[in-house]
Scaffold this motif. Structure first.
Motif, short mmCIF file in Angstrom:
data_model
loop_
_atom_site.label_atom_id
_atom_site.label_comp_id
_atom_site.label_asym_id
_atom_site.label_seq_id
_atom_site.Cartn_x
_atom_site.Cartn_y
_atom_site.Cartn_z
N ARG A 164 -6.60 3.34 2.94
CA ARG A 164 -5.76 2.34 2.26
C ARG A 164 -6.32 1.92 0.90
O ARG A 164 -6.22 0.75 0.52
N CYS B 269 -2.34 4.48 8.57
CA CYS B 269 -2.43 4.85 7.15
C CYS B 269 -3.87 5.24 6.85
O CYS B 269 -4.77 4.39 6.89
N ALA C 134 -3.54 0.82 -2.95
CA ALA C 134 -2.98 -0.48 -2.60
C ALA C 134 -3.22 -1.46 -3.73
O ALA C 134 -4.06 -1.24 -4.61
N ASP D 232 1.88 5.10 1.20
CA ASP D 232 1.73 6.03 2.33
C ASP D 232 2.99 6.87 2.44
O ASP D 232 4.04 6.52 1.89
N PHE E 282 0.84 -1.19 0.00
CA PHE E 282 0.00 0.00 0.00
C PHE E 282 0.88 1.24 0.00
O PHE E 282 2.06 1.19 0.38
#
Length: 440
Positions: free
Chosen positions: A377, A354, A380, A291, A289
């Motif tokens: 999220r 996140c 992702a 971030d 994912f």
């Protein structure tokens, strides 16, 4: 006499209960891990210095860190390392001096002089008969050097690198009355006893046996910040050990060191410490994912390894989506740039890790093209879609186009139908476009 020594002192300025704000621009963002570190171990120089500095600050509870490094020859200087580490600690002011006869280039944050240790130096002297209880000495020795506790000093840590051994010790303190309180998780009867003991002049040892770190360390750290709380100590035994009894040498030897935190784990005494995370390595993974690793720094946006999603264990309302596209929204930018805090979105600490990414488009397990919204999220490879907020993508749309639709359309519908309760046959003007929208 030690071969090379660093004399560490802290001033008499007390740390009050003032709230501390970490202001952007004053502190550098960094990532840490919190893990158990034995008091005797192999560590690299940077990590062992970080551990020792934290132990000194933890035991002293002071805001000014005054130290003198006695340097002989051309050995690596530790003071710049100490200065850098203290930059990570709010409200603590370093006052560092290197005493040497060697010509050195200027060092940022460190004074260089031929320092003479005298009683008027306002330091804790290296001579042990003058070393005050809250002072520490860090000595650098050969790897083969052996030392044991003497009557007038107590060994705090002993760490070894490939080249040398560094030993942190302190002066033995006079024995005073000590009261003991066992903290139990199945009742709170110990709480009133602890409150009464803290009001006394005696040292207070709060201990727990055969348990995980479930808040006892945090309790003691908080108590030590209260007026008179410096006398509270923590003993946490996480292994199978004899029942706590200060008369046993196993406990008595450690008690005489008079350290704030004492953890017994994996057969060794030690403490839990905040250590810098190692440089992240690129790996191949099934699920990842996106971030930011440092809030406020958009350049720190990167792909991070995530836990694979087991479709068979998803709740009935959740659907596994193989994500093709995600969109960045205004909220994502505000979160990533640090302009709004994670607490403003959710109080769930796990969710706060996140929060970026709330809309997506991809394929479900049946191969259908879908678009949707989730709490976080969405940037992702796989998404836990919510069946209540999942729509089939029209055949004339690409998945790239579909990823930009859910949040915008949902916002418009919320504004028109819920926020203002638009009635049938009403007209909404959009002056910027010179058009109007009617609801029939």
């Amino acid at each position: 006499m030690p071969k090379k020594s660093l004399v560490l002192n802290v001033s008499d300025q007390k740390l009050d209960n003032t709230n501390v704000l970490l202001l952007e621009g004053n502190l550098v963002n960094f990532l840490e891990k919190y893990e158990f570190v034995p008091n005797q171990e192999w560590l690299d120089l940077t990590q062992l210095m970080r551990v020792n500095i934290q132990i000194i600050l933890e035991n002293s509870l002071e805001t000014q860190f005054k130290a003198v490094e006695l340097l002989e020859g051309s050995d690596e200087i530790l003071s710049p390392l100490v200065c850098k580490m203290l930059d990570d600690v709010p409200v603590v002011t370093p006052d560092l001096t290197v005493s040497t006869k060697t010509d050195l280039d200027p060092i940022t944050g460190v004074k260089i002089e031929q320092f003479v240790l005298t009683p008027e130096s306002n330091l804790l002297l290296i001579f042990l008969n003058s070393l005050q209880p809250k002072g520490f000495v860090l000595t650098r020795e050969e790897v083969e050097f052996e030392i044991s506790d003497l009557d007038h000093i107590k060994i705090v840590t002993e760490y070894q690198t490939a080249k040398e051994k560094l030993i942190l010790f302190k002066k033995s303190e006079e024995k005073i009355e000590t009261k003991f309180v066992e903290v139990l998780s199945n009742n709170s009867e110990w709480l009133s006893q602890l409150q009464n003991f803290v009001k006394s002049v005696a040292n207070v040892v709060v201990y727990g046996q055969k348990r995980v770190s479930d808040g006892l360390i945090g309790l003691v750290n908080c108590l030590r910040r209260e007026p008179g709380g410096h006398k509270v100590k923590c003993f946490l035994m996480m292994d199978e050990v004899p029942d706590f009894d200060p008369r046993l040498p196993f406990y008595g030897d450690q008690l005489r060191k008079n350290l704030a935190i004492n953890i017994y784990k994996s057969g060794k005494w030690g403490t839990y410490r905040h250590l810098l995370l190692e440089e992240l390595q690129e790996v191949e993974c099934e699920h990842c994912f996106g971030d930011v690793s440092a809030k406020g720094d958009l350049s720190s946006m990167r792909w991070l390894e995530g836990q694979p999603i087991d479709e068979s264990r998803l709740p009935e309302t959740k659907v596994l989506i193989y994500n093709y596209y995600s969109a960045l929204n205004f909220r994502d930018i505000m979160l990533a740039s640090g302009r709004i805090s994670a607490e403003a979105i959710t109080s769930d600490r796990i969710e706060q890790e996140c929060l970026i990414g709330i809309e997506f488009a991809g394929l479900d397990s049946n191969g259908r093209r879908v678009m949707g919204m989730i709490d976080n999220r969405a940037i992702a490879t796989h998404v836990r879609g919510d069946s209540r907020f999942l729509w089939v993508v029209p055949g004339s749309w690409s998945l790239e186009e579909a990823a930009t639709i859910p949040v915008v359309y949902s916002t418009v519908m919320y504004a028109l139908l819920l926020a203002v309760d638009l009635k049938p046959k009403s007209t909404v003007s959009t002056p910027l476009q010179g058009e109007s929208v009617s609801r029939h």
